[in-house]
Design a protein around this motif. Structure first.
Motif: not given
Length: 157
Positions: A133, A140, A148, A151-153
């Protein structure tokens, strides 16, 4: 912009031949060699690594003198560990993350990267790194890549 990328990086080594063999396992291609230096293409005509027979290979590790990070595609970050292990290269614990916990996500705001670490025969720290990103707005902590992704999905197991 005048600068187009990084062309070369250099590492100190104690044995040119052993280091050439190691880097050829990583699919770098030997471009030039003599008794004190070798150059290996990372990407032919674009980027190479110089390895120098030097006593500096015995000084304690510091990223300013004994570290190279190889950029990889983000889509291959989960396969890189198996690829390295298949080549007989151990994953090096880093930042409190074990071999099992890597790849890890570096908390370098505003850009986040996934990385996995390993050593060459002289203990130079090598890294495979992939951008995750750019210009992120949140902070974070370092975490595993698996955390990760969760957390994103949040709907992915």
């Amino acid at each position: 912009m005048m600068m187009k990328g990084l062309y070369e990086a250099h590492l100190p080594v104690s044995d040119i031949k052993a280091s050439i063999s190691f880097f050829e396992k990583l699919e770098l291609t030997l471009a030039y060699e003599n008794e004190r230096v070798a150059f290996l293409w990372i990407e032919k005509g674009k980027t190479w690594l110089g390895i120098w027979k030097a006593d500096m290979s015995t000084i304690p590790y510091h990223p300013a003198t004994r570290h190279v990070a190889f950029q990889i595609e983000t889509s291959s970050i989960e396969q890189i560990k198996a690829w390295l292990i298949e080549k007989g290269i151990s994953i090096h614990p880093m930042f409190g993350f074990s071999e099992e916990q890597q790849p890890l996500v570096l908390d370098n705001p505003p850009q986040f990267h996934a990385a996995i670490y390993f050593l060459d025969p002289d203990g130079n720290l090598l890294e495979c790194i992939a951008p995750l990103e750019i210009d992120a707005v949140e902070n974070n902590d370092m975490m595993t890549y698996k955390d990760w992704v969760r957390k994103k999905n949040p709907f992915i197991d």
